[in-house]
Design an enzyme around this catalytic site. Structure first.
Site, mmCIF file in Angstrom:
data_model
loop_
_atom_site.group_PDB
_atom_site.id
_atom_site.type_symbol
_atom_site.label_atom_id
_atom_site.label_comp_id
_atom_site.label_asym_id
_atom_site.label_seq_id
_atom_site.Cartn_x
_atom_site.Cartn_y
_atom_site.Cartn_z
ATOM 1 N N HIS A 21 46.005 46.846 28.173
ATOM 2 C CA HIS A 21 46.713 46.198 29.274
ATOM 3 C C HIS A 21 45.880 45.070 29.882
ATOM 4 O O HIS A 21 46.419 44.017 30.246
ATOM 5 C CB HIS A 21 47.054 47.250 30.331
ATOM 6 C CG HIS A 21 47.703 46.701 31.555
ATOM 7 N ND1 HIS A 21 47.132 46.774 32.804
ATOM 8 C CD2 HIS A 21 48.880 46.050 31.735
ATOM 9 C CE1 HIS A 21 47.922 46.207 33.688
ATOM 10 N NE2 HIS A 21 48.986 45.757 33.071
ATOM 11 N N GLU A 53 46.288 42.096 27.797
ATOM 12 C CA GLU A 53 47.593 41.469 28.047
ATOM 13 C C GLU A 53 47.485 40.444 29.179
ATOM 14 O O GLU A 53 48.016 39.335 29.088
ATOM 15 C CB GLU A 53 48.624 42.535 28.388
ATOM 16 C CG GLU A 53 49.997 41.982 28.751
ATOM 17 C CD GLU A 53 50.722 42.835 29.769
ATOM 18 O OE1 GLU A 53 51.226 42.277 30.766
ATOM 19 O OE2 GLU A 53 50.795 44.065 29.568
ATOM 20 N N HIS A 54 46.784 40.810 30.248
ATOM 21 C CA HIS A 54 46.580 39.868 31.357
ATOM 22 C C HIS A 54 45.774 38.645 30.903
ATOM 23 O O HIS A 54 46.081 37.514 31.292
ATOM 24 C CB HIS A 54 45.863 40.571 32.503
ATOM 25 C CG HIS A 54 46.754 41.416 33.362
ATOM 26 N ND1 HIS A 54 46.966 41.162 34.703
ATOM 27 C CD2 HIS A 54 47.506 42.503 33.069
ATOM 28 C CE1 HIS A 54 47.803 42.064 35.194
ATOM 29 N NE2 HIS A 54 48.138 42.893 34.225
ATOM 30 N N GLU A 72 46.676 46.537 40.713
ATOM 31 C CA GLU A 72 47.947 46.970 40.145
ATOM 32 C C GLU A 72 47.970 48.495 39.997
ATOM 33 O O GLU A 72 48.977 49.149 40.287
ATOM 34 C CB GLU A 72 48.160 46.307 38.787
ATOM 35 C CG GLU A 72 49.481 46.650 38.127
ATOM 36 C CD GLU A 72 49.661 45.939 36.797
ATOM 37 O OE1 GLU A 72 50.463 46.433 35.984
ATOM 38 O OE2 GLU A 72 49.004 44.905 36.558
#
Length: 456
Positions: A70, A73-74, A150
């Site tokens: 993840h 992904e950022h 997040e």
């Protein structure tokens, strides 16, 4: 040329979605470097969805680096050798398009929704960051803080998310589904830019990716563009991850989560089969129908009895998705009404499944439920983006997109006896993990604002 589908699927396509019945079947190509290209033409509107799926997700991570899929992904939005940080998104916006990405346990995907003439431009951008991503230490330091915020916002500050994080950690003791997709906070705090770069270098390659394009496009032209922009990206030797199979569970597992919340809550997760063979895995199709019997439409059994008739629950549900690379769960859950305990609601939820196991379902109920279930599958095709999602998920979880219509046929063939049999087979205590939320008082603190840079 029409879909090669038979009997019930064809009838439903014509009855419920006439436009889709005239659509072309998806076409599949393979580039020399191993990248699969799937194109589904749909000419109802001058738009296209472009997606690149990598068959790599949080299940492939190692202890100590959970959340790296993840985090990468950022970083995919933080610049290449030819683009500055944020320029990728700015260019898509300037083209009038929308874009984002998402990471799951099984895969990571990136997409753009654009006017059809803009397809080449976004394809060039996506190929650029597959091959030429830049890993700036300062950019990573800023972005990992966004990821940590997040996690706080979406997990640590959300009682239901904390319940499901704990539920998965208890249900899966060996399989990496034990870990949350976003990662454990301690791992995020110790993650480095080198971790993210190593993940990209190891797994982001054309031979580990599938491009899906749907909409008002020409398959031959898409293939040519894919060759132009992705065909020159070299093959990588993709490491083979170990299966880490889950050992047989013996006895019910119970966990309690205490968190600020208005109401208590309970979730029951039963180990259930994953779809591996569309033709042979009849129990999977029967469990899909059972899920709909329990909670698939307005008058389904769980809400009809426990919420509206007996009023012992404020909400109840049943969920099951068989598409995964790893093991899956069939979940029953609910929020008890005043005067009902979570222990009582747990029993009532299980009683509904036992009722199906003992008494079965009527042919009328079965027909109604299958109608609802099959219709929901077909209605997804009204969306060009929905079609791309359906194709991508199937491919990433090991089922060919060519089997999508066959699954609809198999759902239509499920019998009442099959539904009764799976209700009796998969809901015993040796396959059960129970998570109970004990609500703590809510504070007066206002919810935190979403972190800057939060993408999805």
């Amino acid at each position: 040329m029409t879909f090669r589908i038979r009997a019930i699927a064809a009838a439903w396509m014509l009855a419920l979605c006439p436009l889709a019945a005239h659509a072309e079947p998806a076409q599949e190509f393979m580039l020399e470097n191993g990248m699969k290209i799937i194109v589904k033409e749909d000419h109802r509107a001058p738009t296209a969805a472009h997606m690149v799926w990598y068959r790599i997700g949080s299940m492939d991570e190692l202890n100590g680096t959970t959340g790296v899929a993840h985090a990468l992904e950022h970083m995919m939005f933080k610049g290449t050798t030819s683009l500055k940080p944020g320029e990728f998104s700015a260019r898509v916006a300037a083209l009038g398009g929308r874009e984002n990405a998402f990471t799951s346990k099984d895969y990571t995907a990136y997409y753009q929704q654009i006017e059809k003439s803009r397809l080449e431009a976004v394809m060039a951008l996506e190929a650029d960051r597959m091959a030429n991503l830049v890993f700036d230490k300062d950019e990573f330091a800023r972005e990992i803080k966004v990821v940590m915020e997040e996690r706080r916002l979406r997990t640590e500050d959300q009682a239901s998310a904390r319940v499901y994080e704990a539920l998965n950690a208890a249900a899966f003791v060996a399989h990496p589904y034990h870990h949350p997709i976003v990662g454990w906070m301690d791992d995020l705090q110790h993650m480095t830019v080198e971790d993210a770069k190593a993940w990209h270098d190891r797994f982001y390659a054309p031979n580990n990716a599938t491009m899906v394009v749907t909409g008002d496009v020409d398959a031959a032209q898409v293939r040519a563009l894919a060759e132009k922009y992705f065909g020159k990206i070299p093959v990588k030797s993709i490491p083979v991850t170990r299966p880490q199979n889950e050992p047989l569970q013996q006895g019910v597992r119970r966990i309690t989560v205490k968190a600020p919340a208005e109401n208590p809550y309970v979730a029951l997760a039963f180990k259930a089969p994953t779809l591996r063979d569309v033709e042979k895995d009849d129990d999977v199709h029967a469990l899909d129908v059972l899920s709909a019997v329990l909670d698939g439409f307005d008058n389904a059994r769980l809400p009809a009895r426990l919420v509206r008739t007996e009023r012992v629950a404020n909400s109840v549900g049943a969920s099951y998705s068989s598409n995964a690379r790893g093991p899956v769960l069939f979940v029953l859950d609910g929020t008890p009404a005043a005067g009902t305990t979570t222990e009582q609601l747990e029993k009532l939820l299980r009683d509904e499944v036992r009722r199906v196991a003992q008494e079965g379902v009527t042919e009328e109920e079965l027909k109604r439920v299958k109608n609802q279930l099959i219709a929901s599958q077909i209605y997804k095709r009204d969306s060009v983006f929905g079609q791309a999602m359906e194709i991508g998920v199937m491919e990433m979880t090991g089922i060919s997109h060519k089997q999508i219509d066959r699954i609809i046929e198999k759902l239509g063939q499920v019998t009442a006896k099959q539904v009764q049999d799976v209700a009796a087979r998969y809901f015993n205590e040796d396959q059960l993990t129970v998570a109970t939320l004990v609500p703590l008082p809510l504070t007066d603190r206002k919810p935190a604002a979403p972190p800057a840079g939060l993408r999805h």
